[in-house]
Design an enzyme around this catalytic site. Structure first.
Site, PDB file in Angstrom:
ATOM      1  N   GLN A   1       0.842  -1.198   0.000  1.00 48.75           N
ATOM      2  CA  GLN A   1       0.000   0.000   0.000  1.00 48.75           C
ATOM      3  C   GLN A   1       0.876   1.246   0.000  1.00 48.75           C
ATOM      4  O   GLN A   1       1.602   1.509   0.962  1.00 48.75           O
ATOM      5  CB  GLN A   1      -0.903  -0.006   1.246  1.00 48.75           C
ATOM      6  CG  GLN A   1      -1.799   1.196   1.390  1.00 48.75           C
ATOM      7  CD  GLN A   1      -2.439   1.250   2.768  1.00 48.75           C
ATOM      8  OE1 GLN A   1      -1.905   0.711   3.723  1.00 48.75           O
ATOM      9  NE2 GLN A   1      -3.571   1.907   2.871  1.00 48.75           N
TER      10      GLN A   1
ATOM     11  N   SER B   1       4.548  -1.205   4.197  1.00 51.79           N
ATOM     12  CA  SER B   1       4.834  -2.559   4.661  1.00 51.79           C
ATOM     13  C   SER B   1       5.146  -3.479   3.485  1.00 51.79           C
ATOM     14  O   SER B   1       4.425  -3.491   2.484  1.00 51.79           O
ATOM     15  CB  SER B   1       3.637  -3.118   5.444  1.00 51.79           C
ATOM     16  OG  SER B   1       3.327  -2.307   6.549  1.00 51.79           O
TER      17      SER B   1
ATOM     18  N   SER C   1       1.017   6.621   2.450  1.00 49.32           N
ATOM     19  CA  SER C   1       1.633   7.615   3.332  1.00 49.32           C
ATOM     20  C   SER C   1       2.842   8.279   2.686  1.00 49.32           C
ATOM     21  O   SER C   1       3.552   7.668   1.880  1.00 49.32           O
ATOM     22  CB  SER C   1       2.063   6.960   4.641  1.00 49.32           C
ATOM     23  OG  SER C   1       0.947   6.448   5.329  1.00 49.32           O
TER      24      SER C   1
ATOM     25  N   GLU D   1      -9.218  -1.744   5.583  1.00 50.90           N
ATOM     26  CA  GLU D   1      -8.013  -1.863   6.399  1.00 50.90           C
ATOM     27  C   GLU D   1      -8.346  -1.773   7.885  1.00 50.90           C
ATOM     28  O   GLU D   1      -7.851  -2.566   8.700  1.00 50.90           O
ATOM     29  CB  GLU D   1      -7.022  -0.765   6.018  1.00 50.90           C
ATOM     30  CG  GLU D   1      -5.725  -0.814   6.833  1.00 50.90           C
ATOM     31  CD  GLU D   1      -4.782   0.333   6.518  1.00 50.90           C
ATOM     32  OE1 GLU D   1      -3.567   0.158   6.722  1.00 50.90           O
ATOM     33  OE2 GLU D   1      -5.256   1.407   6.081  1.00 50.90           O
TER      34      GLU D   1
END
Length: 393
Positions: free
Chosen positions: A136, A171, A139, A254
């Protein structure tokens, strides 16, 4: 709220438990704790990814992968409550922690709602079979929890988008095959209305992944740099500048995923407290009771979501309540771990069970920040559930 399985759900739970018992070993507080990976690209990490793919393929072959996914994509065509039941049962067995959470739990559901038929046909089946790992890419260093302020830029160049920018706290990016990427295609002042949602091949020239060493010693999170990265136009999900609804679908899934996590963390702490004689301390005993009650409340909040899911309702902002509750309990548990450890908590332990709890204390922030910080969850609860005035921006 329903606290008991219906007869159909109980039968499904029994079937899942029997299948898991035939294919995996049951976990207990005395079992070896989940391995803590320390070095990116290490043999141990490669083995973990291999085992995760192998287990995902076993789930797929057994008909237990993607329980809610349509059968045309290799899923079971089941209900959301069945998926939760299976996750609860699987948490009791010694199977590798999945490297597919971002794909199967977040990217997949978003593609089913917002993706084109071609995107679904191309990406969903290999995702479910465990052939491709996803990450993902949301951020950024300068946007913090205000995702709408992101600055990674995508510019259209013929039949491709050219992306430049940086992402962080991604991650598993260093071993992922694909990523879901948010990039600005409108003006910075457009905020939510100027963001688009892309699918990016992580092996594309110009993608640079640098694992970040955390205070746990692991390097699970990464920073990712994009330098003139070309993304085909067919990898745009939804409309240009229309990525925010896709983002909300992803983030809602999520938060539900995080808040419904099972496991045996409290049982391991209680086992340590018994082994060290800490339960003879009335203060520690009371804190253990308070923590147990807190985790039970989180479980009930999860059951409330399960009840809604069993009635065919999609996860909504109430998932933020459960996510916030879990975050607060993880902080409470981390502090209690150190009180039980006492002075010994200042040094690393060679006992894998104790080392696992130490890692939970140090690494609590990844779960408390990931999926939206506690402050963000409070804003969602106040504004979207309680109807209070918006927080000053």
């Amino acid at each position: 709220m329903d606290f008991e399985d219906t007869p159909e759900e109980a039968a499904f739970r029994a079937e899942a438990r029997a299948w898991l018992a035939a294919h995996a070993k049951q976990r207990s507080p005395e079992s070896e704790p989940p391995a803590t990976l320390t070095d990116a690209f290490s043999p141990a990490e490669r083995e973990h990814v291999r085992r995760s793919k192998e287990w995902q393929a076993t789930l797929y072959d057994g008909g237990w992968a993607g329980i809610t996914w349509p059968k045309e994509y290799g899923g079971r065509g089941g209900t959301p409550i069945q998926a939760v039941i299976f996750a609860q049962e699987q948490a009791l067995f010694d199977v590798p922690g999945s490297v597919f959470a971002q794909g199967i739990g977040m990217a997949g559901p978003a593609l089913m709602v917002h993706g084109s038929d071609d995107q679904k046909d191309r990406f969903l089946p290999p995702m479910l079979r465990g052939e491709e790992v996803w990450c993902q890419l949301f951020s950024e260093p300068g946007s913090g929890s205000d995702l709408a302020s992101l600055s990674t830029k995508a510019e259209l160049d013929g039949e491709r988008w050219i992306v430049n920018g940086q992402k962080v706290w991604t991650s598993s990016a260093h071993y992922s095959d694909y990523g879901i990427l948010l990039a600005r295609t409108g003006e910075q002042s457009d905020r939510h209305r100027g963001i688009s949602y892309f699918l990016v091949d992580m092996r594309t020239p110009g993608v640079e992944v640098r694992p970040l060493r955390q205070m746990t010693g692991s390097a699970h999170f990464c920073e990712v740099f994009f330098t003139d990265v070309a993304i085909p136009t067919e990898n745009l999900v939804g409309e240009v500048n229309g990525g925010w609804p896709v983002t909300i679908t992803t983030l809602t899934n999520e938060r539900s995923l995080i808040s419904l996590l099972g496991g045996d963390r409290f049982a391991r702490l209680r086992h340590l407290a018994d082994a060290t004689g800490s339960t003879g301390d009335p203060t520690i005993r009371q804190e253990l009771a308070d923590l147990y009650i807190g985790f039970e409340i989180v479980k009930y909040l999860g059951w409330r979501q399960m009840t809604a899911m069993s009635k065919g309702l999609e996860p909504g902002p109430e998932s933020s309540v459960a996510k916030l509750g879990l975050s607060l309990r993880l902080g409470q548990m981390g502090d209690l771990i150190m009180r039980v450890r006492g002075a010994g908590g200042m040094v690393a332990s060679a006992d894998p069970h104790v080392a696992y709890l130490d890692a939970l204390f140090v690494g609590q922030w990844s779960s408390r920040i990931g999926g939206g910080t506690e402050q963000v969850q409070r804003n969602i609860i106040s504004e979207r559930l309680l109807g209070l005035p918006r927080d000053p921006r």
